[in-house]
Design an enzyme around this catalytic site. Structure first.
Site, PDB file in Angstrom:
ATOM      1  N   ASP A 205      44.964  45.154  39.466  1.00  0.00           N
ATOM      2  CA  ASP A 205      44.558  44.171  38.477  1.00  0.00           C
ATOM      3  C   ASP A 205      45.354  42.889  38.720  1.00  0.00           C
ATOM      4  OD1 ASP A 205      43.037  43.974  35.671  1.00  0.00           O
ATOM      5  OD2 ASP A 205      44.908  42.862  35.513  1.00  0.00           O
ATOM      6  N   HIS A 218      37.386  28.112  36.725  1.00  0.00           N
ATOM      7  CA  HIS A 218      36.791  29.299  37.334  1.00  0.00           C
ATOM      8  C   HIS A 218      36.623  29.153  38.847  1.00  0.00           C
ATOM      9  CE1 HIS A 218      35.940  31.562  33.656  1.00  0.00           C
ATOM     10  NE2 HIS A 218      35.727  30.393  33.089  1.00  0.00           N
ATOM     11  N   ASP A 222      37.780  32.047  41.180  1.00  0.00           N
ATOM     12  CA  ASP A 222      36.965  32.703  42.205  1.00  0.00           C
ATOM     13  C   ASP A 222      37.679  32.701  43.555  1.00  0.00           C
ATOM     14  OD1 ASP A 222      35.012  33.179  40.355  1.00  0.00           O
ATOM     15  OD2 ASP A 222      33.656  31.599  41.044  1.00  0.00           O
ATOM     16  N   GLU A 263      38.611  40.966  37.321  1.00  0.00           N
ATOM     17  CA  GLU A 263      39.768  40.810  38.219  1.00  0.00           C
ATOM     18  C   GLU A 263      40.336  42.157  38.649  1.00  0.00           C
ATOM     19  OE1 GLU A 263      41.494  40.591  33.985  1.00  0.00           O
ATOM     20  OE2 GLU A 263      39.615  40.182  35.032  1.00  0.00           O
TER      21      GLU A 263
END
Length: 356
Positions: A205, A218, A222, A263
């Protein structure tokens, strides 16, 4: 069993041996209304909730801090907190639902493009067939031309079938396996385990990923996910090469390297790879720790150097006495180990105890 009741009055205040807790709530202005006291105790005990990640716990507890700061104990405030608590809890599931819908839309677009292409091929096949028949060639030559044209279209359709299969098990952002690929690999690993082959699961994680998205957007989030995927892929490739160098061919460390969702990433490890699960997990963690990101604006100019990202990991081995359903129990063990890694400060690997 401890008595977890709270007897609060102006004269007496006790809670499971913590006699001053209700007095503190009195000083904070929290009403004696049982719903407010229950809400406080619930938020206070969030640390034991394994179903919530650290970010969720911190955000829910901040709700309580805010209301205590404002001293707003109205009915509206109470319902606002419950609504916000609900939103925080379901947010990961809503995120996964959006990802699933986006994947479905992507697959639909790919399918439509393939169908459009094949429709054009069929039109071409029809035209070629008519021309061959009308050409006045020897019948044997006409048959040869028709067979060649049909063979070409069939080959393209076979390639489409392969492509469709790849699309349904591939995460479009990272190129790793998706959740479907993970489920298939874990099921295959369970079947192999029943035949005596080692099996291990590693869950990763990205630490504080929401903060990355909030601070950098974002697009950078990404980029982080793609980098994590590349580190995972490279480390597993290294492990596979090391096994091959050991003498026997055809051995692999991982059945699948997958983006489990959001994630979260997963490794299903079999055979000798399963024996090295903790070492592989540590190699991935250390590998990402050494990566430095540069944040660029919309014009490509670097606005921040040296952004670093870390991973936490939980490892679980399928022991000979593990209870059924094995896949579920193995996942739960790895997830608990991951939670321990997070709870102990993140950026570390923890191995499940009692996996055998």
């Amino acid at each position: 069993m401890a008595d977890n009741t709270c007897n609060c009055s102006h004269r007496q205040c006790t809670f499971s041996g913590e006699e001053r807790l209700c007095e503190i709530l009195d000083r904070a202005g929290v009403p004696h209304d049982s719903k407010w006291r229950t809400l406080v105790f619930y938020m206070r005990g969030l640390g034991e909730f394994s179903t919530l990640n650290d970010d969720q716990k911190a955000r829910i507890q901040q709700l309580l801090v805010d209301v205590l700061h404002r001293r707003d104990f109205s009915e509206q405030s109470y319902h606002d907190i419950l609504r916000a608590d609900r939103d925080i809890r379901v947010e990961p599931y809503e995120c996964r639902m959006r990802e699933a819908l986006q994947e479905a839309e992507r697959l639909a677009r790919e399918f439509r493009a393939m169908l459009h292409q094949r429709r054009g091929d069929m039109d071409k096949l029809e035209q070629e067939s008519v021309r061959a028949v009308e050409s006045g060639l020897d019948p044997a030559e006409v048959v040869r031309l028709l067979r060649a044209t049909f063979s070409e279209v069939r080959e393209q359709m076979d390639n489409d079938a392969i492509r469709v299969g790849e699309l349904t098990v591939t995460d479009p952002l990272t190129g790793l396996g998706n959740r479907r690929a993970f489920d298939m690999a874990l099921a295959a690993g369970e079947a192999a385990w029943k035949g005596g082959t080692g099996l291990a699961l590693v869950l990763f994680d990205v630490d504080r990923f929401k903060r990355i998205n909030d601070q950098h957007g974002h697009r950078i989030g990404d980029q982080v996910l793609r980098t994590v995927a590349e580190v995972l892929r490279r480390k597993v490739d290294d492990c596979n090469r090391n096994l091959d160098d050991g003498g026997e061919g055809g051995r692999e460390c991982a059945s699948v390297v997958a983006r489990y969702g959001g994630e979260e990433f997963a490794l299903v490890l079999t055979g000798e790879g399963a024996q090295q699960a903790a070492e592989i997990a540590e190699s991935v963690r250390a590998g990402l720790e050494g990566v430095s990101f540069a944040i660029r604006d919309g014009q490509g100019q670097v606005v921040e150097h040296g952004v670093r990202v870390t991973l936490s990991a939980g490892v679980a081995h399928a022991g000979p006495n593990m209870a059924e359903p094995l896949a579920d129990n193995l996942f739960d063990l790895a997830d608990k180990a991951l939670y321990e890694a997070k709870r102990e400060g993140r950026n570390r690997v923890r191995v499940a105890i009692g996996a055998n």
